[in-house]
Scaffold this active site. Structure first.
Site, short mmCIF file in Angstrom:
data_model
loop_
_atom_site.label_atom_id
_atom_site.label_comp_id
_atom_site.label_asym_id
_atom_site.label_seq_id
_atom_site.Cartn_x
_atom_site.Cartn_y
_atom_site.Cartn_z
N LYS A 16 0.86 -1.20 0.00
CA LYS A 16 0.00 0.00 0.00
C LYS A 16 0.89 1.24 0.00
O LYS A 16 1.97 1.24 0.59
CB LYS A 16 -0.93 0.00 1.21
CG LYS A 16 -1.95 -1.12 1.21
CD LYS A 16 -2.97 -0.96 2.32
CE LYS A 16 -2.39 -1.32 3.67
NZ LYS A 16 -3.41 -1.32 4.74
N ARG A 88 6.60 1.00 6.95
CA ARG A 88 6.14 0.23 8.11
C ARG A 88 7.07 -0.98 8.26
O ARG A 88 7.28 -1.74 7.31
CB ARG A 88 4.71 -0.25 7.89
CG ARG A 88 4.21 -1.19 9.00
CD ARG A 88 2.90 -1.82 8.59
NE ARG A 88 2.46 -2.82 9.55
CZ ARG A 88 1.80 -3.93 9.21
NH1 ARG A 88 1.53 -4.18 7.95
NH2 ARG A 88 1.42 -4.78 10.13
N ASP A 145 5.79 -1.41 14.23
CA ASP A 145 4.52 -1.89 14.77
C ASP A 145 4.62 -2.27 16.24
O ASP A 145 3.62 -2.38 16.93
CB ASP A 145 4.05 -3.11 13.97
CG ASP A 145 2.81 -2.82 13.14
OD1 ASP A 145 2.26 -1.71 13.29
OD2 ASP A 145 2.40 -3.68 12.37
N GLY A 205 -8.15 -8.51 11.05
CA GLY A 205 -7.98 -8.64 9.62
C GLY A 205 -7.34 -9.98 9.35
O GLY A 205 -7.48 -10.92 10.14
N ASN A 206 -6.62 -10.10 8.24
CA ASN A 206 -5.91 -11.35 7.97
C ASN A 206 -4.89 -11.61 9.07
O ASN A 206 -4.64 -12.74 9.46
CB ASN A 206 -5.24 -11.30 6.61
CG ASN A 206 -4.83 -12.68 6.13
OD1 ASN A 206 -5.61 -13.62 6.18
ND2 ASN A 206 -3.59 -12.81 5.70
#
Length: 370
Positions: A16, A88, A145, A205-206
């Site tokens: 993304k 990220r 993260d 989510g996944n």
């Protein structure tokens, strides 16, 4: 010439991106490449508001996906100057609790963490390597993260292991921190009473986890040393008896790589259903195994939500975010039905925005270095 930040969020099968204009972080362009390693496709919203959708070659890997993104950006460049490329990075280990400018030494230390996040860290770092070549001259900034959970106290971050093992960094870190930090900021802005209280956030989510947010600060979370722990996910097992893993290794003689593949790629909703990890498809399926997989997911999510409530001494709200959390209402309701015994609490759905959180961090870091 407009100064911009290019934010890249590289996943195991996706990439993304968003371009933010300084200083107000207005989104100039955004998009994503999905299906890397399967049926890759690039979708983007261009500066003129037009949306594009392009199929990419079947052999597209993360490097080629980033090349396609960079080519698309160049085709629609409106005299932009990239001030930084922001990435990220899933695991920051014990060393990185704040965003950093990436140097060769930082890369070396991040590469050492690959075994702790084998699904994500290699792709995160590959994105940094590729961007350094394709967007030369702009510094790379890594946002982690794990950072939002870095302040956990010893009780929350420790395993019941001998001290010499804990001294080697075997501890609970937690993930999805950029998402949880964004939710905390939205709560502070839009729901200050909840932000001041005790909130369980479900990033579903996944990849899926829960966070105990007390007065805006993470005090506990369900993932731990790796992104495999906690509730079951799309293809990951979540928590399980370590003895079962030893049994697979020693008695079934499966081998480390095979067991890793089972736990990361063949378990979770996909393994339980025997069908798919696509929640929308599971909700539409009449196969009883699809129903079983979703019920199992809801049960475990609720059990761990109650665990997060214990870490805070109660619960004032549940916030859902992530692809499942935002869009799969039946799954949300199945989780909430199992939590009603906790009494009254508010329920809020808030879309996550990891990319804007990363841009905010990068802007602050660049300002402090100026």
């Amino acid at each position: 010439m407009n100064e911009t930040l290019l934010v890249l969020n590289t996943g195991s099968s996706s990439l993304k991106f968003q371009i933010f204009e300084e200083p107000d972080l207005t989104v100039l362009m955004s998009g994503k490449v999905t299906g890397i390693g399967d049926t890759p496709e690039m979708r983007a919203k261009l500066p003129n508001g037009r949306e594009t959708r392009t199929s990419l070659p079947a052999d597209t890997d993360h490097d080629r996906a980033l090349s396609a993104v960079m080519n698309l950006i160049r085709d629609h460049d409106h005299a932009w100057r990239t001030a930084a490329v922001v990435h990220r990075v899933v695991h920051g280990g014990q060393d990185f609790a704040e965003p950093v400018v990436v140097t060769p030494e930082v890369m070396r230390r991040l590469e050492a963490l690959i075994p702790l996040a084998p699904l994500h860290q290699p792709h995160n770092l590959a994105g940094i390597t590729a961007s350094a070549r394709l967007a030369s001259g702009a510094p790379d900034i890594a946002c982690f993260d794990t950072a939002f959970h870095a302040g956990h106290d010893k009780l929350a971050r420790s395993f019941a292991l001998p001290q010499d093992m804990r001294d080697k960094g075997i501890r609970r870190y937690g993930f999805h921190g950029l998402s949880y930090e964004w939710i905390s900021q939205v709560l502070a802005r839009d729901y200050p009473d909840l932000h001041a209280g005790r909130v369980v956030i479900g990033h579903l989510g996944n990849g899926a986890s829960l966070c105990a947010l007390k007065a805006g600060v993470s005090v506990d979370t369900t993932m731990s040393m790796t992104a495999l722990d906690g509730i079951p996910m799309g293809t990951r097992s979540g928590s399980m008896d370590p003895g079962a893993i030893l049994y697979m290794l020693h008695d079934l003689d499966l081998g480390v790589e095979t067991v890793q593949d089972i736990l990361y790629e063949r378990s979770g909703l996909k393994g339980l259903s025997g069908l798919t990890n696509d929640v929308e498809a599971l909700l539409q399926s009449e196969d009883p195994q699809a129903t079983f997989a979703l019920e199992y997911f809801a049960l475990k999510a609720a059990q761990y939500a109650a665990m997060m409530a214990v870490s805070m001494g109660g619960i004032d709200a549940v916030v859902f975010t992530g692809g499942i959390g935002e869009h799969a209402a039946p799954v949300r309701e199945a989780i909430l039905a199992r939590l009603r015994f906790l009494g009254d609490f508010k329920v809020v759905v808030i879309p996550t925005n990891e990319e804007r959180m990363m841009a905010t961090h990068a802007k602050k870091l660049l300002r402090s270095a100026a």
